[in-house]
Design a protein around this motif. Structure first.
Motif, PDB file in Angstrom:
ATOM      1  N   LYS A 189     -22.499  39.201 -15.682  1.00 44.49           N
ATOM      2  CA  LYS A 189     -22.081  39.031 -17.071  1.00 44.49           C
ATOM      3  C   LYS A 189     -20.566  38.864 -17.105  1.00 44.49           C
ATOM      4  O   LYS A 189     -19.841  39.638 -16.490  1.00 44.49           O
ATOM      5  CB  LYS A 189     -22.519  40.211 -17.926  1.00 44.49           C
ATOM      6  CG  LYS A 189     -24.033  40.252 -18.140  1.00 44.49           C
ATOM      7  CD  LYS A 189     -24.457  41.419 -18.982  1.00 44.49           C
ATOM      8  CE  LYS A 189     -25.925  41.295 -19.366  1.00 44.49           C
ATOM      9  NZ  LYS A 189     -26.825  41.139 -18.232  1.00 44.49           N
ATOM     10  N   ALA A 209     -18.539  26.929 -26.364  1.00 46.02           N
ATOM     11  CA  ALA A 209     -19.482  27.751 -25.600  1.00 46.02           C
ATOM     12  C   ALA A 209     -20.817  27.040 -25.423  1.00 46.02           C
ATOM     13  O   ALA A 209     -21.465  27.153 -24.369  1.00 46.02           O
ATOM     14  CB  ALA A 209     -19.689  29.095 -26.295  1.00 46.02           C
ATOM     15  N   SER A 236     -24.107  30.600 -22.149  1.00 43.78           N
ATOM     16  CA  SER A 236     -22.850  31.099 -22.697  1.00 43.78           C
ATOM     17  C   SER A 236     -22.915  30.973 -24.203  1.00 43.78           C
ATOM     18  O   SER A 236     -23.573  30.073 -24.734  1.00 43.78           O
ATOM     19  CB  SER A 236     -21.646  30.330 -22.137  1.00 43.78           C
ATOM     20  OG  SER A 236     -21.685  28.971 -22.522  1.00 43.78           O
ATOM     21  N   ILE A 249     -20.864  34.913 -20.948  1.00 44.28           N
ATOM     22  CA  ILE A 249     -21.624  34.113 -19.989  1.00 44.28           C
ATOM     23  C   ILE A 249     -22.523  35.089 -19.233  1.00 44.28           C
ATOM     24  O   ILE A 249     -22.057  36.148 -18.802  1.00 44.28           O
ATOM     25  CB  ILE A 249     -20.709  33.374 -18.998  1.00 44.28           C
ATOM     26  CG1 ILE A 249     -19.739  32.453 -19.733  1.00 44.28           C
ATOM     27  CG2 ILE A 249     -21.533  32.582 -17.977  1.00 44.28           C
ATOM     28  CD1 ILE A 249     -18.655  31.871 -18.832  1.00 44.28           C
ATOM     29  N   ILE A 265     -18.764  29.036 -11.756  1.00 46.68           N
ATOM     30  CA  ILE A 265     -18.501  29.343 -13.166  1.00 46.68           C
ATOM     31  C   ILE A 265     -17.010  29.195 -13.457  1.00 46.68           C
ATOM     32  O   ILE A 265     -16.610  28.604 -14.475  1.00 46.68           O
ATOM     33  CB  ILE A 265     -18.981  30.769 -13.509  1.00 46.68           C
ATOM     34  CG1 ILE A 265     -20.514  30.832 -13.445  1.00 46.68           C
ATOM     35  CG2 ILE A 265     -18.493  31.193 -14.895  1.00 46.68           C
ATOM     36  CD1 ILE A 265     -21.081  32.242 -13.574  1.00 46.68           C
TER      37      ILE A 265
END
Length: 357
Positions: A189, A209, A236, A249, A265
């Motif tokens: 996370k 997002a 996300s 995310i 990421i």
């Protein structure tokens, strides 16, 4: 709040529950939801039967009996759930993102549940669940009689003072880990503390997002799932609380590819900070977001949920059209500027639960 709400929910799920046997006979659905600092009860039924059952859904519920009957069951379920990987990472995420003493970050050790009694929760109920902080939303085909009955129920709620909510600034921690020996996956996370929905940049950041990980063909999904096979899913989103908000995310990846997934990421975040989102991709994202808004608003329950959130944010339902227009006005240049302003790697909190051996 979560423990008290869980007691009501547990009682609600039993065959002889307050909202169970009698209401089920009339085809009634009820939904009880709890956040970190608030709770809601929603009841869905035929309007013709509404007046007959409204009293059963009011504060006349037998709180003392519910708590005595359900407390031990609820505590056992909470403690079992807290042993699950995703739940462990969720609790650690709140603590790392906001701080262990923040209302959105506080978690209680298991021994605290041993001291809970029905009397403690009853006193909490009496001091917090009263008319000072309650409101009702009715959505559907109803007349003045229904509206007046709901007003009577609100007026008859126990009187009291609204609870004081002191929400301090977040105190994030850059990295937090929880070791789970033998775990075959890592629960990851990632978050950045930002602001609530009332901020002018919340909606365009939702667009950003969504482009990053808010739909099946998003950048993170294409990277982590389609190209690398690290995960079945990643998302996300902008998360809204009444007093704050954050960009999140989340994913679960194989233990052996955890570090590489984090690198990918970070690469996607870096790309958003340095390159314009193509017009064609942005048009797709806008259409997906508009379609999702229409889906949520398709029916009385969805409309009631959106109305409730708007009320808590200080808006009326004209905000729906405003949000849609704001999504449509978002440009690639604006997204680049927002990414550079808010997606600063130094502000990112990363939480991992898994086997680090």
């Amino acid at each position: 709040v979560p423990c008290f709400a869980a007691c009501l929910k547990e009682f609600d799920e039993l065959s002889n529950s307050l909202f169970g046997e009698v209401l089920a006979a009339d085809g009634v659905d009820d939904v009880l939801e709890s956040g970190e600092i608030d709770m809601s009860i929603a009841v869905k039924l035929d309007t013709k039967r509404l007046l007959e059952h409204l009293h059963e859904c009011s504060y006349s519920c037998r709180i003392q009996f519910i708590l005595i009957f359900c407390l031990d069951i609820v505590i056992d379920k909470i403690l079992i759930k807290r042993g699950l990987q995703n739940e462990l990472s969720r609790e650690l995420f709140g603590k790392a993102l906001f701080g262990e003493n923040h209302p959105y970050g506080i978690t209680s050790p298991e021994e605290c549940y041993d001291d809970l009694t029905p009397e403690i929760l009853r006193d909490f109920y009496l001091s917090h669940y009263n008319s000072s902080s309650a409101f009702a939303v009715i959505c559907g085909d109803f007349g003045e009689e229904v509206e007046e009955r709901v007003r009577q129920i609100l007026n008859n709620l126990p009187k009291g003072e609204a609870p004081t909510r002191n929400i301090p600034p977040a105190e994030p921690t850059p990295l937090a880990k929880h070791t789970m020996d033998g775990a075959v996956q890592s629960s990851v996370k990632i978050g950045i503390p930002l602001f609530p929905r009332t901020h002018k940049d919340f909606i365009p950041l939702q667009v950003l997002a969504t482009a990053m990980g808010g739909y099946f063909g998003s950048r993170l999904m294409q990277n982590l799932r389609e190209h690398n096979g690290f995960t079945y899913g990643v998302f996300s989103a902008m998360v809204n609380f009444q007093n704050t908000g954050y960009l999140a995310i989340a994913t679960q990846v194989g233990t052996e590819v955890t570090e590489e997934a984090l690198t990918q990421i970070a690469n996607e975040i870096d790309t958003l900070r340095n390159e314009l989102v193509p017009e064609q991709e942005l048009a797709l994202v806008k259409n997906i977001m508009a379609g999702e808004m229409m889906r949520i608003l398709d029916g009385p329950f969805g409309i009631a949920d959106v109305t409730t959130e708007n009320i808590l944010c200080g808006f009326d339902n004209s905000q729906i059209q405003h949000n849609l227009e704001r999504i449509r006005r978002t440009t690639p240049e604006e997204l680049l500027s927002l990414a550079q302003k808010y997606l600063n790697p130094a502000d990112i909190t990363t939480v991992i639960a898994g086997d680090f051996n």
